[in-house]
Design a protein around this motif. Structure first.
Motif, PDB file in Angstrom:
ATOM      1  N   ALA A  32       0.812  -1.227   0.000  1.00 57.19           N
ATOM      2  CA  ALA A  32       0.000   0.000   0.000  1.00 57.19           C
ATOM      3  C   ALA A  32       0.838   1.266   0.000  1.00 57.19           C
ATOM      4  CB  ALA A  32      -0.940  -0.004   1.200  1.00 57.19           C
ATOM      5  N   GLN A  33       2.031   1.227   0.559  1.00 54.18           N
ATOM      6  CA  GLN A  33       2.802   2.451   0.760  1.00 54.18           C
ATOM      7  C   GLN A  33       3.133   3.153  -0.549  1.00 54.18           C
ATOM      8  OE1 GLN A  33       3.355   3.787   3.847  1.00 54.18           O
ATOM      9  NE2 GLN A  33       3.926   5.573   2.608  1.00 54.18           N
ATOM     10  N   GLU A  34       3.351   2.396  -1.603  1.00 56.59           N
ATOM     11  CA  GLU A  34       3.696   3.006  -2.898  1.00 56.59           C
ATOM     12  C   GLU A  34       2.603   3.964  -3.358  1.00 56.59           C
ATOM     13  OE1 GLU A  34       4.778   1.720  -7.517  1.00 56.59           O
ATOM     14  OE2 GLU A  34       4.567   0.175  -5.954  1.00 56.59           O
ATOM     15  N   ALA A  35       1.347   3.605  -3.144  1.00 55.59           N
ATOM     16  CA  ALA A  35       0.237   4.470  -3.536  1.00 55.59           C
ATOM     17  C   ALA A  35       0.254   5.770  -2.735  1.00 55.59           C
ATOM     18  CB  ALA A  35      -1.086   3.747  -3.343  1.00 55.59           C
ATOM     19  N   PHE A  36       0.516   5.674  -1.428  1.00 56.71           N
ATOM     20  CA  PHE A  36       0.536   6.884  -0.594  1.00 56.71           C
ATOM     21  C   PHE A  36       1.712   7.780  -0.958  1.00 56.71           C
ATOM     22  CE2 PHE A  36      -2.065   4.021   2.030  1.00 56.71           C
ATOM     23  CZ  PHE A  36      -3.156   4.855   2.248  1.00 56.71           C
ATOM     24  N   ASP A  37       2.851   7.182  -1.293  1.00 62.05           N
ATOM     25  CA  ASP A  37       4.008   7.982  -1.707  1.00 62.05           C
ATOM     26  C   ASP A  37       3.708   8.732  -3.004  1.00 62.05           C
ATOM     27  OD1 ASP A  37       5.373   7.019   0.486  1.00 62.05           O
ATOM     28  OD2 ASP A  37       6.494   5.504  -0.645  1.00 62.05           O
ATOM     29  N   ALA A  38       3.079   8.043  -3.951  1.00 60.17           N
ATOM     30  CA  ALA A  38       2.733   8.674  -5.231  1.00 60.17           C
ATOM     31  C   ALA A  38       1.710   9.785  -5.033  1.00 60.17           C
ATOM     32  CB  ALA A  38       2.202   7.628  -6.212  1.00 60.17           C
ATOM     33  N   ALA A  39       0.727   9.544  -4.173  1.00 63.67           N
ATOM     34  CA  ALA A  39      -0.301  10.553  -3.919  1.00 63.67           C
ATOM     35  C   ALA A  39       0.290  11.777  -3.224  1.00 63.67           C
ATOM     36  CB  ALA A  39      -1.421   9.950  -3.068  1.00 63.67           C
ATOM     37  N   ALA A  40       1.188  11.543  -2.262  1.00 64.03           N
ATOM     38  CA  ALA A  40       1.812  12.664  -1.561  1.00 64.03           C
ATOM     39  C   ALA A  40       2.645  13.513  -2.518  1.00 64.03           C
ATOM     40  CB  ALA A  40       2.677  12.145  -0.414  1.00 64.03           C
TER      41      ALA A  40
END
Length: 384
Positions: free
Chosen positions: A160-168
């Motif tokens: 999941a972390q990859e999605a949050f990094d991209a969104a940030a």
């Protein structure tokens, strides 16, 4: 006095390029805001300016003297669209509608409000909230994603972390959606004018490879009349409730238990509607122009029992000049229609498509697949 009102088109991709042909037939002048010199639409639309769709000054410059503005993509900032409306420009689709194609979080909330079936979803801010939502699931950035970009299949919480990094990095939110058990993907395409006239095309089946549409069949095979009518009614309801002007494409999941759920919205001509160029009495591009200019809409009726569109996607190897594929595919199939976008070959890039139509679906599929494979260089050298 101009012979006809001028329509500004924001974005120089292949969708704007394919608006040019019906615009010529209608005697409708187009003015293009292109992101760079020589992009796809800039090769065929003479009245053009190079500029940035994120710049209000560039948007105002290209729309000066135009009566209406429409779009090749959905990425113009909402506040800029409101500014153009305040300037007296007819923005179609308008910002209050287009925002639901720009922001997946707002789209999901609005569709739920008006009673349109969607996958279970929630905005999430941490991996822990994703775990609470339930795995496996799909994570999407609320803005900016397309053709499989900005989308992550999450089966383990560590993914999941990859999605949050991209969104940030993009300054957007993350939407979690259930992983739908679906039979296939469908597309409901409608046109709607400011005066409220609407036209619905046959429901099509779209087939994906790595998140990119590779093939479209119209009408969708083995789709019941009841489910087809239901899908069309969903698209018409969304267009009416959101006040869409122009083409609306509603991408749907047909579930294994016989339902349809809305996946995505696009408020512009759409890849799943390219079959209409040769397979319908009025193409999506002509009906988009008619709609945004508030002209009576053309018939969406199909010309043949079946139509198949095959996307020409750049493969791992350079196939040379696409033009060199013409002698073989044209000689083999005089009824096949080829549409190239004037784009350089790049792996995974949409560089063109083919349309075939007829009374035998298997024959149509074979013809389209052969032509696509030939253009891609999968069947041999173009010089053969």
């Amino acid at each position: 006095m101009p012979l006809a009102p001028t329509l500004a088109v924001i974005g120089g991709g292949q969708l704007a390029r394919m608006m040019a042909q019906p615009a010529i037939a209608l005697g409708l002048p187009l003015r293009l805001l292109a992101e760079a010199e020589g992009v796809s639409a800039a090769q065929v639309i003479v009245d053009q300016q190079v500029g940035n769709h994120l710049s209000l000054d560039d948007l105002r410059a290209v729309t000066t003297g135009c009566d209406v503005v429409t779009f090749d993509h959905e990425h113009v900032p909402t506040e800029h669209l409101h500014a153009l409306v305040a300037d007296g420009i007819a923005v179609r689709p308008g910002p209050d509608a287009l925002v639901y194609a720009q922001d997946k979080g707002l789209m999901r909330a609005k569709l739920t409000e008006i009673g349109v079936p969607c996958p279970r979803n929630a905005l999430v801010t941490t991996p822990e909230q994703v775990e609470e939502f339930g795995l496996p699931c799909v994570l999407k950035t609320t803005r900016g994603g397309y053709d499989g970009k900005g989308v992550w299949m999450v089966r383990e919480i560590s993914q999941a972390q990859e999605a949050f990094d991209a969104a940030a990095a993009a300054g957007v939110e993350v939407l979690a959606e259930e992983l739908v058990d679906f039979r296939r993907e469908l597309s409901a395409l409608v046109a709607r004018s400011p005066s409220g006239q609407a036209a619905a095309y046959p429901i099509a089946e779209s087939r994906q490879v790595d998140g990119v549409c590779s093939e479209v069949i119209a009408p969708a095979p083995d789709l019941s009349d009841e489910l087809s009518a239901h899908a069309q009614q969903i698209a018409l309801k969304v267009a009416g409730e959101l006040g869409v002007t122009g083409i609306l494409a509603v991408e749907l999941f047909e579930t294994n238990d016989g339902r349809v759920l809305v996946n995505e919205l696009a408020m512009r001509p759409h890849n799943t509607g390219h079959w209409t160029q040769d397979g319908a009495e009025t193409s999506q591009f002509e009906n988009h122009l008619r709609a945004v200019m508030d002209l009576p809409l053309g018939s969406p009726a199909p010309r043949a029992r079946w139509s198949v569109m095959g996307n020409i996607l750049g493969g791992p190897n350079d196939a040379g000049r696409l033009y060199d594929g013409f002698p073989h595919v044209m000689a083999r199939d005089p009824h096949l229609k080829v549409h190239l976008y004037g784009k350089e070959w790049r792996p995974g890039r949409k560089v063109g498509h083919v349309n075939v139509f007829g009374d035998d679906l298997d024959d149509c599929l074979e013809r389209a697949r052969h032509a696509v494979a030939w253009f891609r260089g999968d069947l041999g050298d173009h010089s053969e």
